[in-house]
Motif scaffolding. Structure first.
Motif, mmCIF file in Angstrom:
data_model
loop_
_atom_site.group_PDB
_atom_site.id
_atom_site.type_symbol
_atom_site.label_atom_id
_atom_site.label_comp_id
_atom_site.label_asym_id
_atom_site.label_seq_id
_atom_site.Cartn_x
_atom_site.Cartn_y
_atom_site.Cartn_z
ATOM 1 N N TYR A 1 -7.693 -7.565 1.952
ATOM 2 C CA TYR A 1 -7.569 -6.349 1.140
ATOM 3 C C TYR A 1 -8.600 -5.335 1.625
ATOM 4 O O TYR A 1 -9.535 -5.679 2.355
ATOM 5 C CB TYR A 1 -7.753 -6.654 -0.348
ATOM 6 N N THR B 1 -9.245 -0.726 2.166
ATOM 7 C CA THR B 1 -8.960 0.690 1.955
ATOM 8 C C THR B 1 -8.366 1.301 3.219
ATOM 9 O O THR B 1 -8.822 1.004 4.325
ATOM 10 C CB THR B 1 -10.264 1.438 1.593
ATOM 11 N N ARG C 1 -1.675 5.885 2.072
ATOM 12 C CA ARG C 1 -2.359 7.182 2.012
ATOM 13 C C ARG C 1 -3.858 6.967 2.162
ATOM 14 O O ARG C 1 -4.420 6.013 1.601
ATOM 15 C CB ARG C 1 -2.053 7.892 0.696
ATOM 16 N N GLU C 2 -4.486 7.847 2.905
ATOM 17 C CA GLU C 2 -5.925 7.773 3.138
ATOM 18 C C GLU C 2 -6.682 7.654 1.822
ATOM 19 O O GLU C 2 -6.420 8.395 0.873
ATOM 20 C CB GLU C 2 -6.377 9.024 3.882
ATOM 21 N N GLY C 3 -7.589 6.686 1.770
ATOM 22 C CA GLY C 3 -8.398 6.459 0.578
ATOM 23 C C GLY C 3 -7.796 5.478 -0.408
ATOM 24 O O GLY C 3 -8.482 5.014 -1.317
ATOM 25 N N ASP C 4 -6.516 5.150 -0.252
ATOM 26 C CA ASP C 4 -5.856 4.222 -1.164
ATOM 27 C C ASP C 4 -6.095 2.773 -0.735
ATOM 28 O O ASP C 4 -6.335 2.486 0.436
ATOM 29 C CB ASP C 4 -4.352 4.494 -1.223
ATOM 30 N N PRO C 5 -5.971 1.847 -1.688
ATOM 31 C CA PRO C 5 -6.157 0.429 -1.363
ATOM 32 C C PRO C 5 -4.934 -0.156 -0.658
ATOM 33 O O PRO C 5 -3.846 0.432 -0.676
ATOM 34 C CB PRO C 5 -6.335 -0.224 -2.735
ATOM 35 N N PHE C 6 -5.133 -1.315 -0.040
ATOM 36 C CA PHE C 6 -4.030 -2.092 0.515
ATOM 37 C C PHE C 6 -4.347 -3.562 0.306
ATOM 38 O O PHE C 6 -5.503 -3.942 0.095
ATOM 39 C CB PHE C 6 -3.808 -1.797 2.010
ATOM 40 N N SER D 1 0.842 -1.198 0.000
ATOM 41 C CA SER D 1 0.000 0.000 0.000
ATOM 42 C C SER D 1 0.873 1.241 0.000
ATOM 43 O O SER D 1 2.020 1.206 0.450
ATOM 44 C CB SER D 1 -0.888 0.027 1.244
ATOM 45 N N THR D 2 0.301 2.340 -0.453
ATOM 46 C CA THR D 2 0.949 3.648 -0.328
ATOM 47 C C THR D 2 0.786 4.193 1.087
ATOM 48 O O THR D 2 1.455 5.146 1.457
ATOM 49 C CB THR D 2 0.314 4.663 -1.284
#
Length: 149
Positions: free
Chosen positions: A61, A63, A40-45, A37-38
């Motif tokens: 998986y 967010t 960052r808020e709102g990004d997937p993981f 994941s990045t």
């Protein structure tokens, strides 16, 4: 349904954070899976690693809801596709909070907001104790617990 755990760890929050978020750290504590994941808020993981679909099995998986390095990580999570056919409908929230207490870190994990009749609750209830104990041991000794296969 809320699963809540508090651990006091003889290491600073930055070290615990590194274990929770780095590829090497997550591989050590999450049965060989890496957090991808990045952060960052709102990004997937995704947590990917060895499993029923090979070395790149997606185990979990979701967010990123919030990420404050060294302090707080909150995520929505779904079980990987190989676990349940309706994996996208199954969800919970995981929130890790790190607080400096003297020379230690208080790690609080809350796993809540489970969808109704989520089949993974009992597995999570049993697994979190091992995962959190492993985080504590790794942060304090540099080694993980030998829990077997």
């Amino acid at each position: 349904m809320e699963l809540k755990y508090e651990f006091y760890i003889g290491a600073n929050p930055d070290k615990v954070w590194e274990i929770l978020t780095s590829k090497e750290g997550t591989r050590s504590i999450f049965y060989g899976c890496e957090l991808r994941s990045t952060l960052r808020e709102g990004d997937p993981f995704e947590y990917r690693g060895p499993g029923s679909d090979g070395d790149e099995t997606v185990h979990v998986y979701g967010t990123i809801l919030a990420c404050e390095p060294g302090k707080r990580l909150s995520l929505t999570e779904h079980p990987g596709p190989s676990y349940y056919p309706n994996h996208a409908e199954l969800e919970s929230r995981m929130t890790y909070t790190l607080e400096k207490i003297g020379e230690c870190t208080k790690l609080t994990l809350i796993n809540d907001q489970w969808t109704e009749n989520h089949p993974g609750v009992e597995n999570a209830r049993a697994s979190w104790w091992m995962i959190l104990s492993n985080i504590k041991t790794l942060a304090e000794t540099g080694h993980t617990l030998q829990l077997g296969e």
